[in-house]
Design a protein around this motif. Structure first.
Motif, PDB file in Angstrom:
ATOM      1  N   GLN A 212       0.833  -1.205   0.000  1.00 58.22           N
ATOM      2  CA  GLN A 212       0.000   0.000   0.000  1.00 58.22           C
ATOM      3  C   GLN A 212       0.868   1.256   0.000  1.00 58.22           C
ATOM      4  N   SER A 213       1.954   1.256   0.749  1.00 59.70           N
ATOM      5  CA  SER A 213       2.857   2.412   0.780  1.00 59.70           C
ATOM      6  C   SER A 213       3.484   2.642  -0.589  1.00 59.70           C
ATOM      7  N   CYS A 214       3.876   1.552  -1.264  1.00 62.63           N
ATOM      8  CA  CYS A 214       4.428   1.695  -2.613  1.00 62.63           C
ATOM      9  C   CYS A 214       3.397   2.284  -3.565  1.00 62.63           C
ATOM     10  N   TYR A 215       2.164   1.817  -3.442  1.00 66.77           N
ATOM     11  CA  TYR A 215       1.111   2.331  -4.316  1.00 66.77           C
ATOM     12  C   TYR A 215       0.880   3.823  -4.078  1.00 66.77           C
ATOM     13  N   LEU A 216       0.823   4.255  -2.826  1.00 62.60           N
ATOM     14  CA  LEU A 216       0.560   5.669  -2.526  1.00 62.60           C
ATOM     15  C   LEU A 216       1.629   6.566  -3.129  1.00 62.60           C
ATOM     16  N   GLY A 217       2.898   6.164  -3.028  1.00 64.23           N
ATOM     17  CA  GLY A 217       3.959   6.975  -3.613  1.00 64.23           C
ATOM     18  C   GLY A 217       3.872   7.049  -5.124  1.00 64.23           C
ATOM     19  N   ALA A 218       3.610   5.905  -5.768  1.00 65.76           N
ATOM     20  CA  ALA A 218       3.518   5.878  -7.226  1.00 65.76           C
ATOM     21  C   ALA A 218       2.292   6.639  -7.718  1.00 65.76           C
ATOM     22  N   ALA A 219       1.157   6.453  -7.036  1.00 66.37           N
ATOM     23  CA  ALA A 219      -0.059   7.145  -7.446  1.00 66.37           C
ATOM     24  C   ALA A 219       0.087   8.654  -7.289  1.00 66.37           C
ATOM     25  N   THR A 220       0.789   9.102  -6.268  1.00 65.87           N
ATOM     26  CA  THR A 220       1.018  10.542  -6.093  1.00 65.87           C
ATOM     27  C   THR A 220       1.752  11.119  -7.284  1.00 65.87           C
ATOM     28  N   ALA A 221       2.781  10.416  -7.758  1.00 68.34           N
ATOM     29  CA  ALA A 221       3.530  10.893  -8.920  1.00 68.34           C
ATOM     30  C   ALA A 221       2.639  10.981 -10.153  1.00 68.34           C
TER      31      ALA A 221
END
Length: 483
Positions: A212-221
């Motif tokens: 989930q943390s990886c997804y949040l960072g990628a989605a923010t970009a």
């Protein structure tokens, strides 16, 4: 030149030939009236008599000629006389006024849907989060998930502010660089937070929180760089699998494949979007133009609002009164409402510019701003109410909407929308402080078991809503804030 002011016929920007003064009355018209008629368009558009005096002097009309022809002492006196005799008429610009805040409703609604789609990942990952409840009433696997989510909301809110600031300065390469470095750093720290909060949770739950943390960072970009459609495409297989899982059993291997596949697709798209491309800055910002400390209030705002949303969704459980699923429709409704909220923020900015053009006094502008805030806020609350009623009706085993629960949700909606409005104007410090105090007060009430969860929610959200609404009226009622 002694016989009168003479200019070449048809010369642009010059005064007409002015006759000698004649006595007003039955013998002839007032020469000042004649001059006012000839210069009507220019005099009507002048904002000060000095503009008229400058025109008179630039065309060579001396004070002696003015005294002889018009019976006043100098060009300034004649300009004041002309200014008084001609009514103000300011020319309107040709065509519609430019509106940099115009935004399409469909695009904003799409972003709201994209914000909500990750929730389907929790449907697929539900088997990873099961376990005996702890002292807090939550399943053990949920704790690392919440810890990573709260950290991610704070980190990525600050990261998004930093990237948007670079984009505003015209340095797209610096924005990409900040996302390329900040996204993975936030994902790593979020996974560490999940590990520290794991307790008795299974390793699979910690791994899910790390994903989930990886997804949040990628989605923010992707969201900052305007790649909503790519993000939607990457999440589509996972969404379809989650919808199927709601009505039919799905093997754990298929669940895991869908989760990992979607997360990997989002991460690859984010890396491609943020990869260096040799952009040439449209401006030349100096080093240190975007200090890290400037993003801290945005990070705190993201953390505090995240805590408030978690309490709205899980307040029953944290207070030992109910099941976590009963409040899930409220969280889904809040997430989906971010699409209409974003469109209404643009609408407010657009109406603010129109109010500046239409208002002639600061008081009139304040009234216009207050009406615009009320209309936009009412529209947002109507959308939130509709979404909550719809999700409650569709959610399995959801209880009927109670008055206290609904009042708390709408008051939280006021806090969220007014906070986002202040943030859009750069006045995030006050909003972050109010939301932080509300989150601390709500936490203290839950820890000390002061009142029921919904009663506490109404009190806390109500106080924050009043404070933030007052801040909006004070700060945004000034014309200088709308730039």
């Amino acid at each position: 030149m002694s016989g009168g002011l003479r200019m070449p016929p048809g010369a642009p920007g010059t005064l007409p030939v002015i006759p000698r003064q004649r006595t007003p009355g039955w013998a002839g018209p007032d020469p000042v009236d004649e001059l006012a008629e000839r210069l009507d368009d220019f005099v009507a558009a002048a904002v000060h008599p000095d503009e008229i005096a400058a025109l008179l002097e630039s065309d060579g009309l001396s004070d002696d000629q003015i005294r002889e022809r018009y019976g006043v002492r100098n060009s300034f006196a004649l300009a004041e006389e002309l200014y008084e005799r001609v009514a103000r008429r300011y020319p309107e610009p040709e065509g519609p006024a430019p509106d940099p805040w115009r935004a399409g409703l469909l695009g904003c609604l799409l972003r709201g849907v994209v914000f909500a789609l990750p929730g389907f990942g929790h449907v697929l990952g539900a088997p990873l989060l099961v376990g005996p409840p702890g002292d807090h009433g939550l399943p053990a696997g949920t704790v690392p998930l919440l810890a990573a989510a709260l950290f991610g909301w704070a980190w990525n809110q600050g990261l998004a502010h930093r990237a948007y600031t670079w984009l505003g300065l015209g340095d797209r390469a610096a924005a990409r660089r900040s996302l390329l470095l900040g996204g993975p750093a936030g994902a790593l720290l979020g996974a560490l937070m999940a590990l520290l909060a794991a307790g008795t949770a299974a390793p699979a739950a910690v791994a899910f929180a790390a994903g989930q943390s990886c997804y949040l960072g990628a989605a923010t970009a992707l969201l900052v760089l305007g790649r909503e459609r790519a993000l939607l495409a990457a999440l589509s297989p996972m969404t379809a699998g989650a919808v199927l899982a709601l009505v039919h059993p799905v093997p754990d291997a298929a669940r895991l494949t869908l989760l990992l596949g979607s997360a990997a697709a989002v991460a690859v798209l984010a890396v491609l979007a943020a990869a260096p491309r040799g952009d040439t800055p449209t401006a030349a910002p100096e080093p240190g133009t975007v200090p890290l400390a400037a993003s801290l209030p945005y990070a705190l705002f993201g953390l505090s609002t995240g805590v408030l949303v978690v309490y709205a969704a899980l307040g029953d459980v944290l207070a030992g009164d109910g099941h976590s699923a009963v409040a899930a429709p409220a969280a889904v409704a809040l997430t989906l409402s971010m699409g209409p909220a974003e469109w209404l923020l643009h609408r407010f900015r657009s109406r603010g510019l129109a109010g500046l053009r239409a208002s002639s006094t600061p008081r009139a502008f304040r009234r216009t701003t207050a009406r615009t805030v009320a209309v936009c806020l009412a529209a947002y609350l109507a959308a939130l109410l509709t979404l909550n009623l719809a999700t409650t009706a569709l959610w399995p085993h959801a209880p009927a909407v109670s008055g206290l629960r609904l009042a708390g949700l709408l008051l939280l909606g006021v806090v969220m929308w007014t906070g986002l409005l202040l943030q859009s104007f750069g006045a995030v410090t006050g909003a972050a402080l109010i939301c932080l105090l509300a989150a601390l007060a709500h936490t203290l009430a839950l820890v000390t078991h002061t009142g029921g969860p919904h009663t506490v929610g109404v009190a806390v959200y109500g106080a924050a809503a009043v404070a933030q609404s007052a801040l909006v009226c004070v700060l945004l009622g000034r014309a200088t804030a709308h730039r």
